[in-house]
Design a protein around this motif. Structure first.
Motif, PDB file in Angstrom:
ATOM      1  N   LEU A 173       0.820  -1.218   0.000  1.00  0.00           N
ATOM      2  CA  LEU A 173       0.000   0.000   0.000  1.00  0.00           C
ATOM      3  C   LEU A 173       0.855   1.270   0.000  1.00  0.00           C
ATOM      4  O   LEU A 173       0.487   2.280  -0.597  1.00  0.00           O
ATOM      5  N   ASN A 174       2.011   1.192   0.648  1.00  0.00           N
ATOM      6  CA  ASN A 174       2.836   2.401   0.769  1.00  0.00           C
ATOM      7  C   ASN A 174       3.682   2.697  -0.474  1.00  0.00           C
ATOM      8  O   ASN A 174       4.626   3.478  -0.421  1.00  0.00           O
ATOM      9  N   ARG A 175       3.330   2.079  -1.585  1.00  0.00           N
ATOM     10  CA  ARG A 175       3.914   2.447  -2.882  1.00  0.00           C
ATOM     11  C   ARG A 175       2.833   2.887  -3.854  1.00  0.00           C
ATOM     12  O   ARG A 175       3.074   3.055  -5.040  1.00  0.00           O
ATOM     13  N   LEU A 176       1.610   3.078  -3.345  1.00  0.00           N
ATOM     14  CA  LEU A 176       0.458   3.300  -4.240  1.00  0.00           C
ATOM     15  C   LEU A 176      -0.125   4.709  -4.139  1.00  0.00           C
ATOM     16  O   LEU A 176      -1.137   5.006  -4.774  1.00  0.00           O
ATOM     17  N   THR A 192      17.341  -0.253  -6.898  1.00  0.00           N
ATOM     18  CA  THR A 192      16.107  -0.881  -7.372  1.00  0.00           C
ATOM     19  C   THR A 192      16.371  -2.332  -7.752  1.00  0.00           C
ATOM     20  O   THR A 192      17.431  -2.657  -8.283  1.00  0.00           O
ATOM     21  N   LYS A 193      15.397  -3.192  -7.465  1.00  0.00           N
ATOM     22  CA  LYS A 193      15.476  -4.577  -7.947  1.00  0.00           C
ATOM     23  C   LYS A 193      15.003  -4.580  -9.402  1.00  0.00           C
ATOM     24  O   LYS A 193      13.843  -4.272  -9.670  1.00  0.00           O
ATOM     25  N   TYR A 221      15.854  -7.332 -11.615  1.00  0.00           N
ATOM     26  CA  TYR A 221      15.769  -8.705 -12.124  1.00  0.00           C
ATOM     27  C   TYR A 221      15.319  -9.639 -10.998  1.00  0.00           C
ATOM     28  O   TYR A 221      15.568  -9.376  -9.825  1.00  0.00           O
ATOM     29  N   GLY A 222      14.713 -10.728 -11.394  1.00  0.00           N
ATOM     30  CA  GLY A 222      14.189 -11.704 -10.433  1.00  0.00           C
ATOM     31  C   GLY A 222      15.269 -12.340  -9.582  1.00  0.00           C
ATOM     32  O   GLY A 222      14.991 -12.832  -8.484  1.00  0.00           O
ATOM     33  N   ASP A 223      16.521 -12.351 -10.086  1.00  0.00           N
ATOM     34  CA  ASP A 223      17.588 -13.021  -9.311  1.00  0.00           C
ATOM     35  C   ASP A 223      18.292 -12.073  -8.333  1.00  0.00           C
ATOM     36  O   ASP A 223      19.342 -12.403  -7.784  1.00  0.00           O
ATOM     37  N   PHE A 224      17.709 -10.903  -8.105  1.00  0.00           N
ATOM     38  CA  PHE A 224      18.328  -9.934  -7.183  1.00  0.00           C
ATOM     39  C   PHE A 224      18.575 -10.597  -5.838  1.00  0.00           C
ATOM     40  O   PHE A 224      17.691 -11.209  -5.258  1.00  0.00           O
ATOM     41  N   ALA A 245      12.961  -9.320  -1.446  1.00  0.00           N
ATOM     42  CA  ALA A 245      11.680  -9.928  -1.845  1.00  0.00           C
ATOM     43  C   ALA A 245      10.713  -8.928  -2.468  1.00  0.00           C
ATOM     44  O   ALA A 245       9.580  -9.289  -2.781  1.00  0.00           O
ATOM     45  N   VAL A 246      11.125  -7.682  -2.660  1.00  0.00           N
ATOM     46  CA  VAL A 246      10.185  -6.715  -3.258  1.00  0.00           C
ATOM     47  C   VAL A 246       9.930  -7.086  -4.725  1.00  0.00           C
ATOM     48  O   VAL A 246      10.680  -7.863  -5.324  1.00  0.00           O
ATOM     49  N   GLU A 247       8.867  -6.514  -5.258  1.00  0.00           N
ATOM     50  CA  GLU A 247       8.566  -6.747  -6.679  1.00  0.00           C
ATOM     51  C   GLU A 247       9.658  -6.122  -7.551  1.00  0.00           C
ATOM     52  O   GLU A 247      10.269  -5.118  -7.163  1.00  0.00           O
ATOM     53  N   ILE A 248       9.846  -6.691  -8.739  1.00  0.00           N
ATOM     54  CA  ILE A 248      10.776  -6.091  -9.708  1.00  0.00           C
ATOM     55  C   ILE A 248      10.329  -4.656  -9.997  1.00  0.00           C
ATOM     56  O   ILE A 248       9.137  -4.390 -10.155  1.00  0.00           O
ATOM     57  N   GLY A 249      11.311  -3.748 -10.015  1.00  0.00           N
ATOM     58  CA  GLY A 249      11.001  -2.345 -10.264  1.00  0.00           C
ATOM     59  C   GLY A 249      10.877  -1.527  -8.981  1.00  0.00           C
ATOM     60  O   GLY A 249      10.760  -0.306  -9.036  1.00  0.00           O
TER      61      GLY A 249
END
Ligand SMILES: O=C(O)CCC(=O)N[C@@H](CCC(=O)O)C(=O)O
Ligand SMILES: [Zn+2]
Length: 346
Positions: free
Chosen positions: A110-113, A276-277, A279-282, A325-329
């Protein structure tokens, strides 16, 4: 008469995690308006003009329970007439469904929206309007309605959180980016009264709740980390007492003395960069349990992704909010370095 059973607004919120019908009641000192689940406006009766309108939020992340419990206790003190407000307050429990599953969020952070980011793109399920997106839009509307109602000279918003990791500085605040405007001694002293003497100065806009109130409404607004994430009933309340007393004083019209400000009482940090993440392998380049504000030397590994090493750029670069574990981007690590506010402060 109150329609909040046992004066427990948190329990009522958690019983109605998605919606609570609007209602209004008053006692001889305050008027109370429930606007939605987890959203309660309390206003002193008898005055029409106020010097300050206060927004207090917690539970924007559902598992950050200490400030949720603290705010509920402050609401209880008002409902039971132990204290009398001098200033209107909008209390917000941000994400009730995530509180009920003891998670940071249900689908999306929520705190990115905020700042209308809820309109952008889709979530991991391809959904444009999940509950968190709807909630961000509603919360923006409630904050706007509150500040417009009182049109007071000053506005503030303290968005209370707890951090996932241990921290070299247990309590700390994020001072959202305010462009060329000066930092405020009054706000630093209020933080110090709350036992928060480490302050991170953001260097660019964000999509957080505190940045939203600051940038859209000109509020003195902060994200405040009061300790570490624990479950409901597991918090050591003594660690939050100074924060609670300070917020109670603020609501009741007792202000801190800003002339006491001395930068030497603070650890002032500015964001050096946001990693920033992509890629998925971050992955983090250090122990997952490493405390916030741990320092690195130039060249030491901070993270790896897509075959590249991301290393510290300068000696003393310290990490905050590391989360692979954050979303990519999304932001996976912030780094900070010491700074001073002396050149731009009122
Ligand atoms: O400990 C963590 O990694 C997260 C704690 C938290 O929720 N922090 C806020 C900070 C918001 C801001 O930058 O103002 C967040 O990440 O949303
Ligand atoms: Zn949080």
């Amino acid at each position: 008469m109150t329609n909040i059973k046992n004066n427990d607004f948190l329990a009522l919120t958690r019983q109605h995690e998605n919606h609570l019908p609007a209602s209004r009641f008053e006692d001889n000192k305050h008027s109370f308006e429930i606007w939605d689940t987890g959203v309660l406006q309390v206003s002193p009766i008898g005055a029409s003009k106020f010097d300050l309108a206060i927004v207090l939020s917690a539970g924007i992340h559902g598992n950050e329970t200490a400030p949720i419990e603290m705010i509920n206790e402050l609401i209880k003190e008002i409902l039971t007439k132990e204290i009398t407000l001098k200033r209107p307050v909008l209390f917000i429990f941000g994400n009730p469904p995530s509180m009920n599953i003891n998670k940071r969020f249900v689908i999306e952070n929520l705190n990115r929206l905020f700042c209308s980011t809820y309109l952008n793109g889709v979530d991991i399920n391809g959904d444009r309007t999940n509950l968190e997106r709807q909630r961000a839009e509603k919360l923006e509307g409630y904050v706007a309605r509150f500040y417009q109602t009182y049109d007071s000279e000053n506005k503030c918003h303290y968005d209370l959180h707890t951090a996932i990791k241990d921290s070299v500085h247990e309590k700390f605040a994020v001072y959202p980016y305010i462009g060329n405007s000066p930092w405020k001694t009054q706000q630093f002293e209020l933080l110090r009264a709350m036992d928060v003497t480490t302050v991170m100065l953001m260097q660019k806009p964000a999509t957080t709740f505190s940045y939203h109130s600051s940038s859209v409404h000109g509020a003195d607004s902060f994200t405040i980390e009061l300790g570490k994430v624990r479950g409901f009933g597991e918090n050591d309340k003594s660690k939050f007492e100074k924060a609670k007393v300070t917020l109670r004083n603020l609501m009741c019209g007792i202000d801190v003395d800003k002339t006491l400000f001395d930068e030497a009482n603070f650890v002032m940090l500015k964001v050096h960069r946001s990693i920033t993440k992509n890629y998925g392998d971050f992955e983090l380049g250090f122990d997952d349990q490493l405390a916030n504000f741990s320092e690195f030397k130039e060249g030491e590994l901070l993270a790896k992704e897509n075959g590249d090493d991301i290393v510290a750029e300068i000696d003393g670069e310290a990490i905050v909010f590391p989360n692979a574990a954050v979303e990519i981007g999304q932001r996976a690590i912030l780094t900070v370095v010491p700074t001073s506010v002396s050149k731009s402060i009122i």
